[in-house]
Design an enzyme around this catalytic site. Sequence first.
Site, mmCIF file in Angstrom:
data_model
loop_
_atom_site.group_PDB
_atom_site.id
_atom_site.type_symbol
_atom_site.label_atom_id
_atom_site.label_comp_id
_atom_site.label_asym_id
_atom_site.label_seq_id
_atom_site.Cartn_x
_atom_site.Cartn_y
_atom_site.Cartn_z
ATOM 1 N N GLU A 1 -1.646 -5.353 -4.201
ATOM 2 C CA GLU A 1 -2.681 -4.563 -3.533
ATOM 3 C C GLU A 1 -2.935 -3.276 -4.311
ATOM 4 O O GLU A 1 -1.996 -2.516 -4.557
ATOM 5 C CB GLU A 1 -2.238 -4.234 -2.101
ATOM 6 C CG GLU A 1 -2.099 -5.493 -1.238
ATOM 7 C CD GLU A 1 -1.165 -5.308 -0.040
ATOM 8 O OE1 GLU A 1 -0.725 -4.181 0.225
ATOM 9 O OE2 GLU A 1 -0.865 -6.333 0.620
ATOM 10 N N HIS B 1 6.865 3.863 5.939
ATOM 11 C CA HIS B 1 6.689 4.163 4.516
ATOM 12 C C HIS B 1 7.995 4.594 3.851
ATOM 13 O O HIS B 1 7.964 5.040 2.709
ATOM 14 C CB HIS B 1 5.652 5.278 4.319
ATOM 15 C CG HIS B 1 4.244 4.871 4.637
ATOM 16 N ND1 HIS B 1 3.770 4.787 5.911
ATOM 17 C CD2 HIS B 1 3.219 4.505 3.840
ATOM 18 C CE1 HIS B 1 2.496 4.407 5.895
ATOM 19 N NE2 HIS B 1 2.137 4.222 4.644
ATOM 20 N N LEU C 1 -5.508 -8.685 0.815
ATOM 21 C CA LEU C 1 -4.468 -7.832 1.400
ATOM 22 C C LEU C 1 -3.533 -8.683 2.264
ATOM 23 O O LEU C 1 -3.746 -8.820 3.471
ATOM 24 C CB LEU C 1 -5.162 -6.757 2.240
ATOM 25 C CG LEU C 1 -4.481 -5.402 2.373
ATOM 26 C CD1 LEU C 1 -5.363 -4.450 3.150
ATOM 27 C CD2 LEU C 1 -3.117 -5.485 2.951
ATOM 28 N N ALA C 2 -2.522 -9.284 1.650
ATOM 29 C CA ALA C 2 -1.649 -10.185 2.385
ATOM 30 C C ALA C 2 -0.366 -10.379 1.583
ATOM 31 O O ALA C 2 -0.375 -11.043 0.551
ATOM 32 C CB ALA C 2 -2.341 -11.521 2.614
ATOM 33 N N GLU C 3 0.724 -9.805 2.066
ATOM 34 C CA GLU C 3 1.954 -9.815 1.291
ATOM 35 C C GLU C 3 2.576 -11.201 1.230
ATOM 36 O O GLU C 3 3.125 -11.614 0.199
ATOM 37 C CB GLU C 3 2.953 -8.808 1.862
ATOM 38 C CG GLU C 3 2.487 -7.350 1.739
ATOM 39 C CD GLU C 3 1.427 -6.944 2.742
ATOM 40 O OE1 GLU C 3 1.190 -7.704 3.708
ATOM 41 O OE2 GLU C 3 0.817 -5.869 2.567
ATOM 42 N N GLN D 1 3.288 -2.713 -1.558
ATOM 43 C CA GLN D 1 2.852 -1.316 -1.640
ATOM 44 C C GLN D 1 3.917 -0.323 -1.165
ATOM 45 O O GLN D 1 4.096 0.730 -1.744
ATOM 46 C CB GLN D 1 1.557 -1.134 -0.870
ATOM 47 C CG GLN D 1 0.787 0.086 -1.297
ATOM 48 C CD GLN D 1 -0.672 -0.040 -0.931
ATOM 49 O OE1 GLN D 1 -1.041 0.151 0.222
ATOM 50 N NE2 GLN D 1 -1.508 -0.353 -1.890
ATOM 51 N N PHE D 2 4.589 -0.668 -0.081
ATOM 52 C CA PHE D 2 5.700 0.137 0.427
ATOM 53 C C PHE D 2 6.746 -0.820 0.993
ATOM 54 O O PHE D 2 6.407 -1.940 1.405
ATOM 55 C CB PHE D 2 5.253 1.068 1.567
ATOM 56 C CG PHE D 2 4.493 2.292 1.112
ATOM 57 C CD1 PHE D 2 5.148 3.504 0.924
ATOM 58 C CD2 PHE D 2 3.131 2.238 0.882
ATOM 59 C CE1 PHE D 2 4.445 4.636 0.522
ATOM 60 C CE2 PHE D 2 2.422 3.371 0.476
ATOM 61 C CZ PHE D 2 3.090 4.578 0.302
ATOM 62 N N ASP D 3 7.982 -0.307 1.060
ATOM 63 C CA ASP D 3 9.107 -1.063 1.617
ATOM 64 C C ASP D 3 8.779 -1.882 2.867
ATOM 65 O O ASP D 3 8.944 -3.105 2.899
ATOM 66 C CB ASP D 3 10.248 -0.082 1.931
ATOM 67 C CG ASP D 3 9.710 1.304 2.328
ATOM 68 O OD1 ASP D 3 9.063 1.392 3.376
ATOM 69 O OD2 ASP D 3 9.937 2.264 1.564
ATOM 70 N N PRO E 1 5.958 -8.856 5.845
ATOM 71 C CA PRO E 1 5.219 -10.120 6.035
ATOM 72 C C PRO E 1 5.600 -11.173 4.983
ATOM 73 O O PRO E 1 5.438 -12.361 5.219
ATOM 74 C CB PRO E 1 3.748 -9.710 5.866
ATOM 75 C CG PRO E 1 3.716 -8.250 6.184
ATOM 76 C CD PRO E 1 5.040 -7.710 5.720
HETATM 77 C C1 TPP Z 1 1.237 -4.923 6.033
HETATM 78 C C2 TPP Z 1 0.674 -3.751 5.314
HETATM 79 N N1 TPP Z 1 0.431 -3.844 3.995
HETATM 80 C C3 TPP Z 1 -0.038 -2.777 3.312
HETATM 81 C C4 TPP Z 1 -0.271 -1.598 3.934
HETATM 82 C C5 TPP Z 1 -0.746 -0.380 3.141
HETATM 83 N N2 TPP Z 1 -2.117 -0.039 3.498
HETATM 84 C C6 TPP Z 1 -2.391 0.886 4.434
HETATM 85 S S1 TPP Z 1 -4.008 0.986 4.761
HETATM 86 C C7 TPP Z 1 -4.388 -0.200 3.623
HETATM 87 C C8 TPP Z 1 -5.805 -0.631 3.458
HETATM 88 C C9 TPP Z 1 -6.365 -1.209 4.702
HETATM 89 O O1 TPP Z 1 -7.722 -1.450 4.550
HETATM 90 P P1 TPP Z 1 -8.637 -1.908 5.760
HETATM 91 O O2 TPP Z 1 -7.955 -2.945 6.567
HETATM 92 O O3 TPP Z 1 -9.948 -2.251 5.192
HETATM 93 O O4 TPP Z 1 -8.740 -0.624 6.690
HETATM 94 P P2 TPP Z 1 -9.293 0.843 6.326
HETATM 95 O O5 TPP Z 1 -8.128 1.617 5.805
HETATM 96 O O6 TPP Z 1 -10.381 0.671 5.330
HETATM 97 O O7 TPP Z 1 -9.760 1.406 7.609
HETATM 98 C C10 TPP Z 1 -3.230 -0.647 2.998
HETATM 99 C C11 TPP Z 1 -3.205 -1.648 1.918
HETATM 100 C C12 TPP Z 1 -0.004 -1.548 5.316
HETATM 101 N N3 TPP Z 1 -0.210 -0.431 6.035
HETATM 102 N N4 TPP Z 1 0.463 -2.630 5.980
#
Ligand code: TPP
Lengths: 334, 388
Positions: free
Chosen positions: A29, A129, A58-60, A82-84, A89
């Site tokens: 990601e 985080h 966006l899918a671990e 991206q973080f611990d 998932p």
């Molecule tokens: C399971 C998971 N993976 C990664 C993240 C890190 N992360 C936080 S916000 C984000 C982007 C999310 O984008 P979107 O769903 O489009 O929502 P937006 O922030 O644009 O409102 C990511 C990758 C997370 N919070 N949870």
Amino acid sequence: MGTVTMAKALNAALRDAMADDDRVVVFGEDVGQLGGVFRITDGLLAAYGERRCFDTPLAEAGIVGFAVGMAMSGLRPVVEMQFDAFAYPAFEQIASHVAKLRNRTRGALSVPIVIRVPYAGGIGGVEHHCDSSEGYYAHTPGLKVVTPATVPDAYSLLREAIADPDPVVFMEPKKLYFASADATLPVTTEPFGRAVVRRPGRDATLVAYGPSVPVALEAAEAARGEGWDLEVVDLRTIVPFDDETVTASVRRTGRCVVIQEAQGFAGVGAEIAARVQERCFHSLHAPVLRVSGLDIPYPAPKLEHVHLPDVDRVLDAVARLQWDDQPDPRWLAA
Amino acid sequence: MTTTPPAVRRASPRTRRAAAPPDPARALLPSPQPVRLLDESGARIAVAGYPEPPTDSLRELYRRMVIGRRFDLQSTALTKQGRLAVYPSARGQEACQVGAVMAVRDTDWVFPTYRESMALVSRGLDPVEVLTLLRGDWHCGYDPAARRTAPQCTPLATQTVHAAGLAYGEAQQGRDTVALAFIGDGATSEGDFHEGVNFAAVFRAPVVFFVQNNRYAISVPLSRQTAAPSLAYKGVGYGVASEQVDGNDPVAVLAVLTRAVAHARAGNGPFLVEAHTYRMEPHTNADDASRYRDGAEVEAWGGRDPIDRLETHLRGLGVLDDAAVAAIRDEAEAFAADLRTRMNAEPTVDPLSLFDHVYAAPTPQLVEQREQVRAELAAAAENKEVAG
Ligand SMILES: Cc1ncc(C[n+]2csc(CCOP(=O)(O)OP(=O)(O)O)c2C)c(N)n1
Ligand SMILES: [Mg+2]
């Protein structure tokens, strides 16, 4: 020789590994255009193109499962969580497939992938985080679990992780990303499975890894003022574990404190303490003590300092190593 | 029985065509274009099935959007001053944030993400309680049970399954609660989103899944999340009715969400809405958006401002004038001033509270650790006194 941050050293390791081996691909990601939220993959897309470095949906679970398939096809995926806590998932893919494919197939299939996990706290991050998740991986046979504490190790261990025939969970202490040191890259340090004595000492051994190594070194420095000469062992790789170096150190000093940021209960430190007392019982002048995070969910930023092991807690533990051959008063009360 | 009934065999071609069953998937598909009731200049467009919400509601929508934006700007400023650990702004998404919560009742449940601070303030939650998470005092500052608002969710998409379970549980207990689950475009790629929608569909749980498609997941554009024509098309595969809406058109957002909530409350199962919108700020204050999007794109979206659009419409209707706009702006300024004052007072967080609520009753180990920390704190205080 120049000043390099751990982030830059990791970036250089990825760059060099990609240059040396066309099968190495980096994905996850925000690792492409953005260069990762910590910039560890900065510039890789520009240097190697979309085929070698790309953003995924966006899918671990998808990222790690995709990496398994790509590895089966002969590539060497290096993926970023991206973080611990956002690696959870993917845990099913990691525990049920990444860790087991070699064993299930009697060695016919292997998945030499590297799963990079920025981990641990001390950065004022909000919930999810700052987890220290190394215990989950270390408890899963089939995974190597590596965590650098120095800039040269960051480079060298990541290169070795990418070259390793087994899957490696590569845990990067976030709070050390932007700590810098004089280093010349490329560099090759000790191989997997070798702990290193970062500071020699005679009176007690502090065993630490990843984010706790600087705490241990600081504590050893402070301990001089109290008249203790402490040795600091940096594990570097939790799996494989270097019994030999740890054991040799504790046999010399006769006392041992294990430091970890993760919650203490059933953690990596418990394993280390058990191994030390099994192997060093007759050399020990005191029980092996642990200094760890509290057994609570990782706190909000304002209270993380109460949770994290610090120099004072390490020195308190050292003070309780029965220097006068008396039982530890802490446990007498109970 | 596999024999074809003779009646069908004997039917004329014309009758047979008339008897062809309707395609059930069609009823679930969204409009081919996002529903829009106001164009970019604020002029009214008529769309069948979406009556204009009552004028009073629109005025209230406007008021809350103005206050919501002021809240958002104030939060960004507080972050720059170091008062918040992090702030994910929703500026530009006011129509979605406010329109969605206005479509549900206080007795309904809302499942927000980290992005929804504005929505929660608009729902009437105390802004300081909302910002507790981002200020770094505790993980959730409001009482979710009392406010029927789940803690703001960071692990992406996980809240959608909770919303399905909550809605199902409420229905099982004879209550007509609807669950409104917020989610971003990027998070629709997570497995949990698909499980949440499917569970809700299979159990006919009254959930509205509200996807704010702001085109980016941090730096990753929508094209990396889906090859579908619209995220609203994800509903049909699960048997879920869906719609897409212009997320910068406040009237359309309120109208579509109102329909979605009514659909769910009437026992027709879940409903999925995709709103096309844009976040004007970086992902959070820690993000550098110039790395992945250019200023021209941001500027173009600035021209589709949802507040301006609604203001033009309401002025055209003759229900909003300069005096009313000024009064609302004053109210928003007072809101921000109050927030500033309250946020500038640094709360003390008791370190020993860390041991509360890990379990209903602490384990013996926690009792022991609490005592150790208490002793440490006492010793530190004593040292300080001696030194001072
Ligand atoms: C399971 C998971 N993976 C990664 C993240 C890190 N992360 C936080 S916000 C984000 C982007 C999310 O984008 P979107 O769903 O489009 O929502 P937006 O922030 O644009 O409102 C990511 C990758 C997370 N919070 N949870
Ligand atoms: Mg988004």
